[in-house]
Each structure stands twice: as C-alpha cells, then as structure tokens.
Scaffold this motif. Structure first.
Motif, PDB file in Angstrom:
ATOM      1  N   LEU A   1       2.450  44.707  32.978  1.00 41.07           N
ATOM      2  CA  LEU A   1       2.260  44.730  31.497  1.00 41.07           C
ATOM      3  C   LEU A   1       0.937  44.042  31.342  1.00 41.07           C
ATOM      4  CD1 LEU A   1       5.458  43.804  29.367  1.00 41.07           C
ATOM      5  CD2 LEU A   1       3.644  46.061  29.204  1.00 41.07           C
TER       6      LEU A   1
ATOM      7  N   LEU B   1      -1.391  54.782  29.261  1.00 37.58           N
ATOM      8  CA  LEU B   1      -0.836  53.973  28.966  1.00 37.58           C
ATOM      9  C   LEU B   1       0.925  54.166  28.338  1.00 37.58           C
ATOM     10  CD1 LEU B   1      -3.105  51.405  26.971  1.00 37.58           C
ATOM     11  CD2 LEU B   1      -1.798  50.906  29.036  1.00 37.58           C
ATOM     12  N   PRO B   2       0.802  55.030  27.598  1.00 42.30           N
ATOM     13  CA  PRO B   2       2.353  55.537  27.088  1.00 42.30           C
ATOM     14  C   PRO B   2       3.228  55.708  28.186  1.00 42.30           C
ATOM     15  CG  PRO B   2       0.793  56.249  25.755  1.00 42.30           C
ATOM     16  CD  PRO B   2       0.008  55.871  26.713  1.00 42.30           C
TER      17      PRO B   2
ATOM     18  N   LEU C   1       4.055  52.668  30.255  1.00 38.20           N
ATOM     19  CA  LEU C   1       5.024  51.765  29.492  1.00 38.20           C
ATOM     20  C   LEU C   1       6.212  52.205  29.497  1.00 38.20           C
ATOM     21  CD1 LEU C   1       2.530  50.463  26.502  1.00 38.20           C
ATOM     22  CD2 LEU C   1       3.664  49.321  28.293  1.00 38.20           C
ATOM     23  N   ILE C   2       6.475  53.505  29.184  1.00 38.30           N
ATOM     24  CA  ILE C   2       7.742  53.963  29.228  1.00 38.30           C
ATOM     25  C   ILE C   2       8.447  54.080  30.673  1.00 38.30           C
ATOM     26  CG2 ILE C   2       9.005  56.493  29.039  1.00 38.30           C
ATOM     27  CD1 ILE C   2       7.168  57.031  26.914  1.00 38.30           C
TER      28      ILE C   2
ATOM     29  N   THR D   1       9.521  50.513  31.267  1.00 40.59           N
ATOM     30  CA  THR D   1      10.784  50.309  30.390  1.00 40.59           C
ATOM     31  C   THR D   1      11.847  50.790  31.301  1.00 40.59           C
ATOM     32  OG1 THR D   1       9.586  50.619  28.427  1.00 40.59           O
ATOM     33  CG2 THR D   1      11.719  50.710  28.229  1.00 40.59           C
ATOM     34  N   PHE D   2      11.950  51.975  31.782  1.00 35.60           N
ATOM     35  CA  PHE D   2      12.896  52.492  32.843  1.00 35.60           C
ATOM     36  C   PHE D   2      13.185  51.608  33.829  1.00 35.60           C
ATOM     37  CE2 PHE D   2      12.392  56.333  30.562  1.00 35.60           C
ATOM     38  CZ  PHE D   2      13.651  56.887  30.688  1.00 35.60           C
TER      39      PHE D   2
ATOM     40  N   ALA E   1      12.278  48.248  33.922  1.00 32.41           N
ATOM     41  CA  ALA E   1      12.816  46.831  33.407  1.00 32.41           C
ATOM     42  C   ALA E   1      14.400  47.228  33.448  1.00 32.41           C
ATOM     43  CB  ALA E   1      12.557  46.490  32.244  1.00 32.41           C
ATOM     44  N   GLN E   2      14.877  48.376  32.962  1.00 36.28           N
ATOM     45  CA  GLN E   2      16.416  48.452  32.993  1.00 36.28           C
ATOM     46  C   GLN E   2      16.952  48.748  34.256  1.00 36.28           C
ATOM     47  OE1 GLN E   2      17.840  48.266  29.886  1.00 36.28           O
ATOM     48  NE2 GLN E   2      15.712  47.945  29.263  1.00 36.28           N
TER      49      GLN E   2
ATOM     50  N   GLU F   1      12.932  64.812  35.438  1.00 34.03           N
ATOM     51  CA  GLU F   1      13.134  63.856  34.414  1.00 34.03           C
ATOM     52  C   GLU F   1      11.580  63.105  34.142  1.00 34.03           C
ATOM     53  OE1 GLU F   1      17.461  62.115  35.940  1.00 34.03           O
ATOM     54  OE2 GLU F   1      15.763  61.597  37.017  1.00 34.03           O
TER      55      GLU F   1
ATOM     56  N   LYS G   1      10.115  65.017  31.750  1.00 33.31           N
ATOM     57  CA  LYS G   1      10.757  64.663  30.202  1.00 33.31           C
ATOM     58  C   LYS G   1       9.828  63.509  29.619  1.00 33.31           C
ATOM     59  CE  LYS G   1      15.063  66.457  30.573  1.00 33.31           C
ATOM     60  NZ  LYS G   1      16.659  66.008  30.841  1.00 33.31           N
ATOM     61  N   ILE G   2       9.741  62.503  30.638  1.00 31.28           N
ATOM     62  CA  ILE G   2       8.831  61.215  30.431  1.00 31.28           C
ATOM     63  C   ILE G   2       7.444  61.421  29.785  1.00 31.28           C
ATOM     64  CG2 ILE G   2       7.943  59.171  31.179  1.00 31.28           C
ATOM     65  CD1 ILE G   2      10.473  58.652  32.781  1.00 31.28           C
TER      66      ILE G   2
ATOM     67  N   ALA H   1       7.496  63.054  26.412  1.00 28.06           N
ATOM     68  CA  ALA H   1       7.597  61.987  25.605  1.00 28.06           C
ATOM     69  C   ALA H   1       6.116  61.219  25.115  1.00 28.06           C
ATOM     70  CB  ALA H   1       8.724  61.094  25.731  1.00 28.06           C
TER      71      ALA H   1
ATOM     72  N   LEU I   1       3.914  63.422  23.203  1.00 31.06           N
ATOM     73  CA  LEU I   1       4.450  63.418  21.981  1.00 31.06           C
ATOM     74  C   LEU I   1       4.003  62.121  21.050  1.00 31.06           C
ATOM     75  CD1 LEU I   1       7.830  65.012  21.905  1.00 31.06           C
ATOM     76  CD2 LEU I   1       5.725  65.800  20.911  1.00 31.06           C
ATOM     77  N   ILE I   2       4.073  61.088  21.863  1.00 25.15           N
ATOM     78  CA  ILE I   2       3.683  59.719  21.286  1.00 25.15           C
ATOM     79  C   ILE I   2       2.249  59.804  20.970  1.00 25.15           C
ATOM     80  CG2 ILE I   2       3.367  57.324  21.709  1.00 25.15           C
ATOM     81  CD1 ILE I   2       6.114  57.317  22.912  1.00 25.15           C
TER      82      ILE I   2
ATOM     83  N   PHE J   1      -0.375  53.055  18.036  1.00 22.56           N
ATOM     84  CA  PHE J   1       0.660  53.392  19.102  1.00 22.56           C
ATOM     85  C   PHE J   1       1.731  52.536  18.686  1.00 22.56           C
ATOM     86  CE2 PHE J   1       1.876  51.752  23.365  1.00 22.56           C
ATOM     87  CZ  PHE J   1       2.365  52.978  24.012  1.00 22.56           C
TER      88      PHE J   1
ATOM     89  N   ALA K   1       3.726  54.723  16.267  1.00 23.14           N
ATOM     90  CA  ALA K   1       4.211  55.904  16.927  1.00 23.14           C
ATOM     91  C   ALA K   1       5.374  55.574  17.752  1.00 23.14           C
ATOM     92  CB  ALA K   1       3.307  56.617  17.774  1.00 23.14           C
TER      93      ALA K   1
ATOM     94  N   PHE L   1      16.279  59.115  25.677  1.00 23.15           N
ATOM     95  CA  PHE L   1      15.884  58.254  26.962  1.00 23.15           C
ATOM     96  C   PHE L   1      16.592  56.787  27.006  1.00 23.15           C
ATOM     97  CE2 PHE L   1      12.505  60.852  26.391  1.00 23.15           C
ATOM     98  CZ  PHE L   1      12.457  61.583  27.502  1.00 23.15           C
ATOM     99  N   LEU L   2      17.265  56.420  27.803  1.00 19.43           N
ATOM    100  CA  LEU L   2      17.844  55.011  28.153  1.00 19.43           C
ATOM    101  C   LEU L   2      18.646  54.761  27.036  1.00 19.43           C
ATOM    102  CD1 LEU L   2      14.577  53.206  29.204  1.00 19.43           C
ATOM    103  CD2 LEU L   2      16.435  53.663  30.743  1.00 19.43           C
TER     104      LEU L   2
ATOM    105  N   PHE M   1      19.147  59.478  30.935  1.00 21.70           N
ATOM    106  CA  PHE M   1      18.541  60.642  30.237  1.00 21.70           C
ATOM    107  C   PHE M   1      19.830  61.235  29.440  1.00 21.70           C
ATOM    108  CE2 PHE M   1      15.666  59.935  33.650  1.00 21.70           C
ATOM    109  CZ  PHE M   1      14.356  60.084  32.782  1.00 21.70           C
TER     110      PHE M   1
ATOM    111  N   PRO N   1      10.536  53.442  23.344  1.00 23.40           N
ATOM    112  CA  PRO N   1       9.759  53.836  24.548  1.00 23.40           C
ATOM    113  C   PRO N   1       9.204  52.804  25.317  1.00 23.40           C
ATOM    114  CG  PRO N   1       8.444  54.200  22.620  1.00 23.40           C
ATOM    115  CD  PRO N   1       9.677  53.778  22.071  1.00 23.40           C
ATOM    116  N   VAL N   2       8.810  51.408  24.578  1.00 22.99           N
ATOM    117  CA  VAL N   2       8.416  50.461  25.287  1.00 22.99           C
ATOM    118  C   VAL N   2       9.224  49.203  24.931  1.00 22.99           C
ATOM    119  CG1 VAL N   2       5.711  51.191  25.215  1.00 22.99           C
ATOM    120  CG2 VAL N   2       6.726  50.135  23.184  1.00 22.99           C
ATOM    121  N   ASN N   3       9.316  48.443  26.079  1.00 24.32           N
ATOM    122  CA  ASN N   3      10.327  47.277  26.160  1.00 24.32           C
ATOM    123  C   ASN N   3      10.171  46.358  25.016  1.00 24.32           C
ATOM    124  OD1 ASN N   3      12.629  46.532  27.034  1.00 24.32           O
ATOM    125  ND2 ASN N   3      11.803  45.974  29.102  1.00 24.32           N
TER     126      ASN N   3
END
Lengths: 633, 267
Positions: A105, A138-139, A142-143, A146-147, A149-150, A160, A163-164, A167, A170-171, B18, B21, B65-66, B81, B114-116
């Motif tokens: 980050l 960046l998006p 970051l996405i 997030t995955f 981190a989980q 998959e 798909k990310i 997304a 789209l953002i 951002f 969004a 997602f998630l 997913f 989408p972002v944590n």
C-alpha cells in the motif's frame, strides 16, 4: 493461473515505474541511483520468487541518515529537491523490502506522490498520460491486494483475474467522469498557496527593449514559441502589439518610460482573444493591435496603450484581451507633437532632402504620410535578413544604396522620415502574423515573427498604423499565407493543439475562471429570452416527465416474463373481482379460492406449479397462461 | 493566478473520485446477494454443526467479489467469487449452546471489496428455525430402564438372517434361496436350508427419570447419547413423564426421539 502475492508484486513494480519515470529526469544523481538500484533489487526479488528479503528494520534504519541529510538540505531557496528526493528514495527502499500488504500500500501511495511532485517541475500534458496509467493500475492492484489480505495463499484462475480486471475497469469508468466534475469545482484560492515551490523562470524570451538597425549584418532567427492567441482566423496577418519605442538616439530606438499624457481610444471592430504566453522575463503584455483592456489583476497601462504586468511570467499564463482593429483615436487632450518629432542629432543629408521633399509635397499629416509610403512602395526596396548595411550610416545605406533590410530598417527609416517631415511618429514593437491552428482555433506565434512597424499621428484621425516592410517588392512572398501544411506539420499542429488545450483547461484554471464560470452561468440564465426560457422550461419538463415515466416503468421493461404475467394477472383480477379486499396481501391460492372462478384457479395452479419450484415457464405454458388471462379479461 | 498546483488538484480530484467510485462499487458488490441457510440433519447443542449455505447473486451481469457470510459471533465463510446470476454452495459452521427450537437470526453479508479500506455489509434476517438436540453426554448406565434382556444376550426364539448358524432343516418354500445349504442338499434327496439365529437385540426403552444426572438437562444429554449410540442397532423407545414412544430403529426414528428430547419441557 497466478497467486495474488506474485500478481501484486508485479503490479507494484509497474506502479512504481509509472510514478517514478516522469520524476526521474528531475532528480539529482544520488536519488536517481537509489531509484535504479531499488527497482533492480525489486525485480530481482521477483525473479527469485520473493526470497532474500532485507529486513524491514534494516531498511528503516538506513533511511534515517538520509532523512536527516535532506532535512538539513531543506531551505526556502531549495524547497523542492529534498522533498522529491526523499519521496523517490522511500519508494526505492520499499521496493527492496518485504512485500506485505502494508508495504505494498505504501508503494502505491509513494508512487502517486512521486507523480504528483512531478507537477512542481513540469506542467506538460504527459502528466495526464502517467496519471491515467496509474489510475488504471492502482484499482487492479488495490483489488488484488484486498483479495490477498483476505487469503494470502489465494490462486487466481485466468477467468477470475479477468473479472477483477473488468471490475477495475468499471471503477475507472466511474472515476474519470467524477474526476472531470470534481476538478473544476474543487475550491481554489485567489492566490497560490504553493507559490514558494515554483522554480525560477527557466526560459527567458521576449522581444528586445531597443531597436537598432545596423548593429549586425545578419539577423538571427529563433523558432521558439512566443505565445498563442485564441481568436477567430483573421483575413489579414494580424499585428500583435507589445511595446512602443518613442525616442531615438543615433540609430537606436528605445522607450522613454515617461510617456507624454494622451487619451488613447482604440476604434473599429472589437475582437476578443485569449493570449497564452510562454514563461518569460518580460513583463510586457501581448495583444492584437490595439488592446482596450486586458484581464489581469495587476497591470500598468501607459498612455500609448502599452500594457505591463507587475510580475514577470514565471509560468505559462493566459489572459484575455479586447482589442479594436481600427487604429487609435486620441481624445480631447492634444498629443505632445514635439516629443514625437524629436530627431537624432546627426541626420544624413540624403534623409534631410527626402524629408524636405515630402514636407513640401504634402500639406497635411495625411498627405505627408502618403508621400512617405509612396517612396517605399516605388523605391524597389527588398526585405532581407542577410547582407544588411552596418555602421552609423546604415539607414542612409539602406534608403539610398543597398535598398535591402529587415523590418527594423524599414520602420526606423520611415519613422525618421516622417518626423523630419513634421509628422509625429513612433515605432511599435510586436509580432506579425502566426501559424493558425484550425484544430485549436488559435494563432501560434514564434519568436521569429517579431516585427517592428510605425504609428504615425494624423491630425483628425489619431495614430495610424503603417508598416513600410509591407511595401517591399518581395513582401507578398514573405507574408502571404503558406501552402497547405504537410503531414508532419499537421501532426505538429495537432500535438500543439492538445498541449494548448491542456494549458487552457487544466494548468491555468484558477479561482477567477471558477468565479467567472459561475457568473457566466448566472448571466446566461438571466439573458435567456423570455420565449426561449419558456421553451427551455417546457422541453426540460417534458424530458423530466419521460425520464420519470421510464424510471417508474423500469420493472415493466426489465422484469422477467413470469413477473410480467403475474402483474397482468393481478391487474385483471383486481379489475374483475372488485369485491376482493386486500388483494396485495393475499397469496395466489387464496386469491384463487376467494374468486371462485375456475379460470383463476387454473392459472394459479399452472403458474405456481412452475414458478414455485424455481422453474422457468416454457413458451407453451406462457401462451396458455396468456390465453387464460385473455379469457378472464 | 493559480500557478501549477492544478496538477495537484487533478491528483486530488482523481483520489476523491476514486474514493467515490470504490464506495459505490462496494455497495453494488453486496447488493442482490441473498444467502439461504440449509440446516444439517442433526444439530446437537454445543457441538459445531455444518450448515449448507446457498448464496445467490441476483445481479444479472455483474459478479460479486469476496463475499463474507457470518452469523453474529458464530461462524463465517468467505466466497471469493460469486458469478452474475450464479448460485453458489458453501458451508457455515455454527454452534448453538442450548437445545430446543432455535433460529439462526441475522446473517451478515459483508465484503471489503474493492479496496480494503472499508467493509460494507448488510444484515439478512433468516427465519429458518432448526431443532437443536441436547448435547450428548456418554452415560455409564448403558441399559438404563430396559425391561428386556441385556443387549448382546441372544434370544433363541427369534430367527433371523444375521446370527450364527444354529441348525439345518428342510426347505419349506418360504426361505430365501441363499439360505439353502447346497452341499448338503446335493447329498440328500431334499433341499436343506441353514437356520440362523437373529442377532437383533431386544428393544431398549429409555426412561428419562431413571437416567443418571443431577438435573434434567444432564438426563436429557445422557438420553441423547444413548439414542445416538443404539438406535441403529436395536429398537429404542422413550418414556417421558407419562408418555411412551414405542421402540423402533433407524435414522428417522432417532430424529423423532431426539426432537422429543430437544423440545422437552418447551411446550
């Protein structure tokens, strides 16, 4: 198939590159080295599957002396370099270290800061490219982060990951318009808060503060850009007025800052224009001949319509001007003729004779001016930048011997002739013509367009512009419109138009423009014609109603066939069995029982048989149900 | 004039945009994601039970997602997913401390997508009720209350197919073909069949009052354990206060008995 940890490591490398490449050229040697080293180590680590980490605490410890060094370097005269150096070094250090979520980050954020700090050095539109790249990367990063981190051991299938990506895209699609809306409305201040960070003027161009024909044999030409002027294309090459040289000593024309008082009233058609000047040490303002007003907050306007800014242009700056093309009328105050009739101490006999003849032949200022112009028109003079006469009698040489010279010779000799013949005259310095960029709707004027012409005072008419260079025999070939530009030239014009748009819409956007937009929006509403306003109100009302209707019926359009059938069924039952109370609260079977109608029963049975078992109705079933409803109706 | 910091403004507006969004994306991500809980056949109090979760994404074109499903302080599951208009199956391990009729209550559907930075969630009220059986406690008194022979002792009167060979007799026509002793039959004139004893144990009647335990809950726990242990081997009956549930065996009967225990005293 790729693990999230590898993916984010790659992404963070890409993001770092996008952030640091634009900054790289502005960095000093040491941070440059560190950045290259950091990137190399980061890449090597990825090739080695992320092993041999240097411990975080070791890296942080190494940063401490660097921090201290740069804090000591910081000063008012050098505020930027230490800051950007620290940013770049921190980014490089993070790249060497362990790639955990927090560090990744930080890498993203530092890369963004690096890019943002580039704007302290350079305002070119390439910034937009790098920002766009970062906004794309960046998006995604970051996405994936997030995955990660989980579940740090997550492995993404290609589908998959697609798909990310989708997304993230789209953002981005939502981000960009929102950004375009936010940018102009973010509150600006009337005075720059970050002014102290501005670097000193790098390029200094501008027209000279004197005119001295005969000082060199060849005039140098530079193609560097002087300014751009946004206005409709003019039928004649436009004259851009900058300064007035009002006194002559020997062969040298210069400006006496104590300009005699007069009231200048520009006349003719009004033309508004937006001038964008390149950084320059000169404070003189450029405008289409002759400006009546210029919209800059702090100005000094001389009586001879020379505008001066109180600060030099340290950055590319835009201002608007309103000019009148019909010459300068003078008001009730008479001009100081003596001031504009002063001649150099030594005047050659040739010039004296010529001036005396003009004076004799013409009775008024206008006639004398015409005679003087005739001399240049019929004299067979050539415009040339090479093989110029030099020395103290350069003008004499030009007028009677070589008959070739550039604008300074033409203008200077005409002004002297006029003065000697009793017509007040002065030299005006500025630019002539320019390359019109159709795409951007502006003139592109380079330094080699610098030009000098004459303003002669004609009693009853005021100051009249006359350009003796135009009377040269080869003038037509010099100032005529050029042929169609080639592909390379057109491409250059296109790039320049983009650059110009960038400057106009982004770089020079300020508090005043913000306020002006608000004002103009308000004014537009007020000035709308009454009928127009009604028409406008009516049409927007209709559009609003249509949108509302569409919104209301969205379920109708976007719902499934089953839902539509049920809707229709309820409508019909409601209409047919008005006695039924609380239809909306009843279940389907309850409705069937309450209605006591066999067809309702049949409909409910068939409908429920399919829908309540989560099956879709087949086309045959739908047709049957529709027929049942038709019968009911 | 504003000198140059417009590019910083550009960066700031990009960041704000951002944020907006991602906020919207996060909201949209969990929208239309409906969980459905399917309880397992048996749930015992205090023992983790694996619920089946059907997660339906009602969005027609966009995947989610998630998605994290959790039941307050109980169990949670993560689905990376969920495709558009897809129905996914997962499991959620929940445990209930007490017996009786229980509802799962609120299921929270959340996602850091989408972002944590923030976690968006919404709560779904699940009305599914399930019967939680008493926690089984091993009981030493393993034949408590049975009024027949001890388990394991054979009863000669009952013939069956699964006991030991007890004798040979003539084929009467009623015995299954596999009971015919072909070797012996070949030697003699008639078909001879093997006669087996039955291993089926006698029925067990569990009498709640006579079970060990200091309080009723403990007794119920012992009873549950006994039912679990025995019901597949022998018929088990239950005597509760003044009611007797006739002995029978099998899974269905077990759940009947356990349900009685679960709801004991709750009516």
């Amino acid at each position: 198939m790729v693990t999230t940890s590898r993916l984010i490591a790659y992404l963070s490398l890409a993001i770092s590159l996008a952030g640091v490449i634009p900054l790289f050229v502005w960095l000093e040697t040491f941070p440059r080295l560190i950045v290259v080293l950091g990137l190399a180590i980061g890449m090597l680590q990825e090739l080695r599957q992320g092993r041999w980490y240097i411990k975080s605490w070791q890296l942080n410890l190494a940063l401490v002396p660097i921090f201290i060094w740069y804090i000591l370097q910081y000063s008012r005269s050098n505020p930027v370099q230490p800051v950007v150096s620290v940013l770049a070094i921190m980014l490089a250090v993070r790249l060497c270290g362990e790639k955990n979520t927090r560090n990744l980050l930080q890498i993203n954020l530092l890369a963004l800061f690096c890019l943002a700090s580039t704007s302290l050095f350079d305002l070119s539109p390439t910034f937009l490219f790098w920002l766009g790249l970062l906004l794309l990367l960046l998006p995604v990063s970051l996405i994936v982060l997030t995955f990660h981190a989980q579940n740090s051991r997550l492995v993404l299938q290609n589908s998959e990951f697609r798909k990310i990506l989708m997304a993230a895209l789209l953002i981005l699609l939502v981000t960009l318009p929102a950004m375009a809306v936010l940018f102009p409305v973010l509150p600006r201040t009337a005075f720059p808060l970050w002014h102290f960070l501005n670097p000193p003027v790098s390029a200094t161009t501008g027209i000279s503060d004197k005119v001295e024909p005969g000082s060199t044999a060849n005039a140098a030409e530079t193609r560097s850009l002087a300014f751009r002027a946004e206005l409709p294309r003019q039928t004649q090459p436009p004259y851009w007025r900058v300064t007035v040289f009002n006194q002559i000593q020997g062969n040298r024309w210069s400006r006496n800052p104590v300009v005699p008082l007069e009231v200048s009233i520009p006349s003719g058609a009004s033309v508004s224009q937006t001038i964008t000047v390149e950084p320059s040490a000169s404070r003189l303002l450029i405008s289409l001949d002759t400006a009546a007003e210029i919209s800059l907050p702090r100005l000094k306007v001389a009586p001879d319509a020379v505008f001066e800014n109180l600060r030099s242009f340290s950055r590319r700056t835009s201002y608007t001007a309103r000019s009148f093309t019909g010459g300068i009328l003078t008001g009730s105050v008479p001009i100081r003729r003596a001031f504009y009739l002063t001649l150099p101490g030594k005047l050659s006999p040739g010039i004296r004779q010529l001036a005396a003849r003009i004076r004799q032949e013409g009775r008024s200022d206008a006639e004398r001016l015409e005679r003087a112009e005739q001399h240049f028109l019929n004299g067979g003079y050539r415009y040339s930048r090479v093989g110029l006469p030099t020395g103290h009698d350069a003008l004499d040489q030009f007028l009677f011997v070589s008959k070739q010279g550039h604008c300074e010779f033409f203008a200077s000799s005409l002004a002297i002739l006029l003065r000697a013949a009793g017509v007040p005259a002065r030299l005006v310095g500025g630019y002539l013509g320019g390359e019109y960029n159709e795409l951007g709707g502006y003139y592109l004027v380079s330094e080699d367009r610098a030009h000098v012409w004459v303003e002669a005072y004609v009693e009853g008419k005021g100051w009249v512009r006359t350009d003796p260079s135009r009377f040269a025999v080869n003038a037509a070939t010099l100032w005529s419109e050029r042929k169609k530009p080639g592909i390379a030239a057109r491409l250059r014009l296109l790039l320049d138009a983009l650059d110009y748009r960038w400057t106009r819409t982004v770089v020079s956007y300020d508090f005043e423009r913000q306020a002006e937009q608000l004002r103009s929006a308000g004014a537009k509403l007020q000035t709308l014609e009454h009928a127009m306003r009604w028409r406008w109100l009516l049409s927007s009302g209709v559009i609003l109603l249509v949108l509302l209707a569409l919104f209301k019926s969205r379920k109708q359009w976007f719902c499934s066939r089953e839902e539509r059938l049920l809707r229709r069924f309820k409508r019909i039952v409601k209409h047919r069995f008005e006695a039924l109370d609380g239809l909306d609260t009843l279940g389907l079977f309850e409705i069937a029982a309450a209605s006591g109608d066999i067809r309702v029963r049949q409909f409910v049975d068939r409908y429920a048989a399919a829908v309540y078992q989560d099956k879709k109705l087949g086309p045959d079933e739908i047709r049957q149900l529709d027929r049942l409803l038709d019968e009911l109706q | 004039m504003n000198t140059g910091n417009n590019l910083l403004f550009l960066v700031v507006s990009a960041l704000l945009a951002f944020m907006a969004a991602t906020g919207y994306a996060g909201m949209f991500n969990i929208k239309g994601v409906i969980p459905e809980l399917l309880p397992p056949d048996e749930i015992f109090a205090g023992t983790p039970a694996r619920f089946k979760v059907l997660l339906r994404n009602k969005k027609r074109y966009l995947p989610s997602f998630l998605i994290r499903l959790s039941v307050a302080g109980n169990g949670e599951t993560l689905l990376p997913f969920v495709g558009s208009a897809e129905k996914l199956e997962s499991t959620l391990t929940l445990s209930f401390p007490e017996r009786g009729r229980q509802t799962v209550g609120l299921i929270s559907v959340s996602s850091p997508f989408p972002v944590n930075f923030f976690t968006r969630y919404w709560n779904y009220a699940d009305a599914t009720t399930c019967i939680v059986y008493p926690r089984p406690l091993p009981s030493g008194d393993d034949g408590a209350g049975d009024d027949a022979a001890r388990p394991g002792s054979r009863t000669k009167e009952i013939h069956g197919q699964d006991g030991e060979l007890e004798g040979i007799r003539e084929y009467s026509g009623a015995e299954p073909l596999r009971a015919i002793h072909w070797k012996l039959s070949a030697r003699s004139e008639e078909l001879l069949v093997k006669e087996f004893g039955s291993r089926s144990a006698p029925p067990l009647i569990i009498r709640l009052e006579s079970l060990a335990g200091t309080d009723i809950e403990e007794k119920l726990s012992h009873a549950a354990w006994l039912i679990k242990q025995r019901v597949m081997e022998q018929p088990v009956g239950l005597e509760l206060d003044d009611r007797i549930i006739q002995p029978a065996s099998g899974r269905r009967h077990a759940s009947l008995l356990l349900t009685e225990l679960a709801l004991y005293g709750h009516h």
